[in-house]
Each structure stands twice: as C-alpha cells, then as structure tokens.
Write a protein that holds these residues in place. Sequence first.
Motif, mmCIF file in Angstrom:
data_model
loop_
_atom_site.group_PDB
_atom_site.id
_atom_site.type_symbol
_atom_site.label_atom_id
_atom_site.label_comp_id
_atom_site.label_asym_id
_atom_site.label_seq_id
_atom_site.Cartn_x
_atom_site.Cartn_y
_atom_site.Cartn_z
ATOM 1 N N CYS A 303 0.833 -1.214 0.000
ATOM 2 C CA CYS A 303 0.000 0.000 0.000
ATOM 3 C C CYS A 303 0.862 1.256 0.000
ATOM 4 O O CYS A 303 1.630 1.494 0.944
ATOM 5 N N ILE A 309 -4.981 -1.559 6.815
ATOM 6 C CA ILE A 309 -6.183 -2.231 6.309
ATOM 7 C C ILE A 309 -6.720 -3.320 7.241
ATOM 8 O O ILE A 309 -7.918 -3.313 7.565
ATOM 9 N N ALA A 340 -8.552 5.566 6.028
ATOM 10 C CA ALA A 340 -9.240 4.804 4.977
ATOM 11 C C ALA A 340 -9.565 5.676 3.775
ATOM 12 O O ALA A 340 -9.488 5.236 2.622
ATOM 13 N N CYS A 343 -7.171 6.238 0.558
ATOM 14 C CA CYS A 343 -6.931 5.216 -0.468
ATOM 15 C C CYS A 343 -6.983 5.863 -1.858
ATOM 16 O O CYS A 343 -7.918 6.598 -2.176
ATOM 17 N N ILE A 359 -10.933 -4.844 -1.515
ATOM 18 C CA ILE A 359 -10.431 -3.960 -0.462
ATOM 19 C C ILE A 359 -10.801 -2.510 -0.709
ATOM 20 O O ILE A 359 -11.187 -1.781 0.218
ATOM 21 N N LEU A 363 -12.869 -0.338 1.962
ATOM 22 C CA LEU A 363 -12.309 0.861 2.590
ATOM 23 C C LEU A 363 -13.249 2.054 2.415
ATOM 24 O O LEU A 363 -13.367 2.896 3.313
#
Length: 373
Positions: A303, A309, A340, A343, A359, A363
Amino acid sequence: MKKLGFGTMRLPRLNPDDPASIDIEQFKKMADLFMERGFTYFDTAYPYHQECSEGAVKEAVVRRFSRDSFVLADKMPILRVTKTEDYQMYFDEQLRRCGVDYFDYYLLHNLGRDRYINTEKFGGFPFIEKLKRDGYVRNIGFSFHDDAQTLDRILTDHPEVDFVQLQINYLDWNSIAIESGKCYEVAQKHGKKVMVMEPVKGGALVKLPDAAIAKFNEFYAPMNNPALTPASLAIRYAASLSDVQIVLSGMSDLAQLDNNTTYMQDFKPLSEEEYKLVDDITEILGSTGTIQCTSCRYCTEVCPKNINIPEYFGLFNMHAVTGNKSNMYYERFSMNHGKASECIKCGLCEKNCPQHIEIRKKLENFAALYEQE
C-alpha cells in the motif's frame, strides 16, 4: 479473592439520561449484597459517571465498611495530564473523592500507543512506582486498549508493574482489531496478572441474535438453572483463564448483581462442552456481514499510503456484529498510518490479497462509517 469485581462505570441512575444521577440507595444495597456474598473488589475511575463514580464509592462503600474488608482500584486520568505535576494533583484529588488513605490497585487509565508517548514524557510510570514505595498504592498497573505488539513494548519497558487490565471476551479473543487472545498471551509471557474488563462487550454478549440464543437454550435448558444466562457464559469464559485475577462487571441494578454473584460465588470454569458452545455462538456472531480478512498483511506490504487495512477491517467487523463503533481504536490504528479515505484506488492491495477481498470498496464503506461528520 473471588474472581468477580464490581465495576462502577454503569451504576444505577435516577435519571437514565443523566450519568451523574447515581442512585446511591440502590448502589448501597448492591454493595451490601456483593460484600455479604464474599466479594470484595470495587473498581472506579476519575471520569466515570461524569466524575461522580468515585464519590459514589465513598458513600456506598468506604463510609460503610471497614477499610480492610474491601479492595479498591482507581485510575490516573492520563488523558488530562499535560505536565508532570498533574499526576500528584489528580492523585490527591482521587484520595479525597474516595475518602481513603491508599488504593489497593492503581492504574494508568487507558494506555495505548498514543497516550504512552506522553506518559513516558511526563514520568507516569516513575510516579506510580513511587506511590507504591511510599505506601499509597499496593499494586500498580495500567488498563489497555490497543494491540499486542504495543502491549509487549510497554511491558518490556516497564517490568515494574504488577498487573495489566485487558479487554477480554470470547468475541474479541481472535479479533483482528482487539486481539484479546494475543494480549493475554503477552501478559502471560511477562508474568503479569490480568484484570478483565468488557467481558460481555458492553452488553453485546448479553443480547444475542436468535440463532445464538437457540444454541444457548438447547444446551442449558435441561439444567433448569436461571442463573445460567448469556452474561454468565461470557463472564465465566473470562474467569476461566488461569492468569485472570478479577473479571469486572459493570452491574447496573440489584438484579444483575444478584445474578452475577449467584453463579460466581462458587465459580466453576467452563467445561469442554461449554467451550464448544462458545465456538458455535462466535461463529454465528461472525456470520453477520463481516469481512473475511485473515490479517496476513500482504495488502499493507504494497500500500503506497500505508493504510492499516487489517485493523480497519477488524473494526468494521466489530460494528457489523455488535453495532458499536470505536473511534478510540480508529484513532490509534491510524496513528502513523493513512486513513481509509486516503486510499488512491491503485488496486495493488487486491492483487496481493489471498482472500480476494474487494479492499478498495470495503475501505470506502469503512470511511463512510468512521469518517463521516
């Protein structure tokens, strides 16, 4: 010392909407029955009931029983400490509020990775160690809401503490977010006794879904014992752990106290069959729209925004099961990590996820839950 402790964070109220309106007369009756049945441990803290809990303990317990007949725990409000001198000021105030000359157990309240920084900066651990040397405190420790790695760090840095107070219940035992089981193992590794808080997870393990209640009733109905309730199963689960010294229950009325002291008076650890029942109930609770994350952390390895996460998904699952949000945990899990909402939808995490979880979408859902105003 019997394993059930009286937590004074959810005392009976005269006005349900006013936490400060403690029903002292009912609290006195509860304290009387608690002591009559051989239980002695009372737990309070500076902020409970809008700072009225300590005074209520003074009225219902300290003024009515000899000091050597009960055990009293209190907590330093470390969130309010902004300089070293504050520790002594708050401690002196707590002695006055409770009407005692010493505490049997004294804790730094709600220590985690964020508050640990200032606690070290202002000398919180040397302060409570001095209290113990000077006879104002008999046992020192801290309450803790964070992950096992942080707990290991604190106990490694401060082997002088006698105990740690942890959130332990069967729903959180394998939780990615709470890590009850891992935290308990860390305390064992360091040789610390454990005090348990939130054994019924704020009531979530009292009001079980219908499928779980059906399992519970099928198991216990033949015993015809009204004291065996979902709450009793949860509290006995925590008390069955070998290094647990006290399980705190925030009892809100005389009926709850009567029930808890009935089955804990002659405490019996869970049987193998009861552990299987716990597994069945946990499986039912875990099937309510949770994200099937195993916390392998392959996603976080790639990431670019360093988003935490697995821990965020653990909090999402907790909300899915109980309906409760924990902004405190989110603040701690996002410390030195991306939120979150940060992202960038690059998709690297999903390519690395063995469980093939969406994911990015999860998120988004988490951010809508935890970051909305």
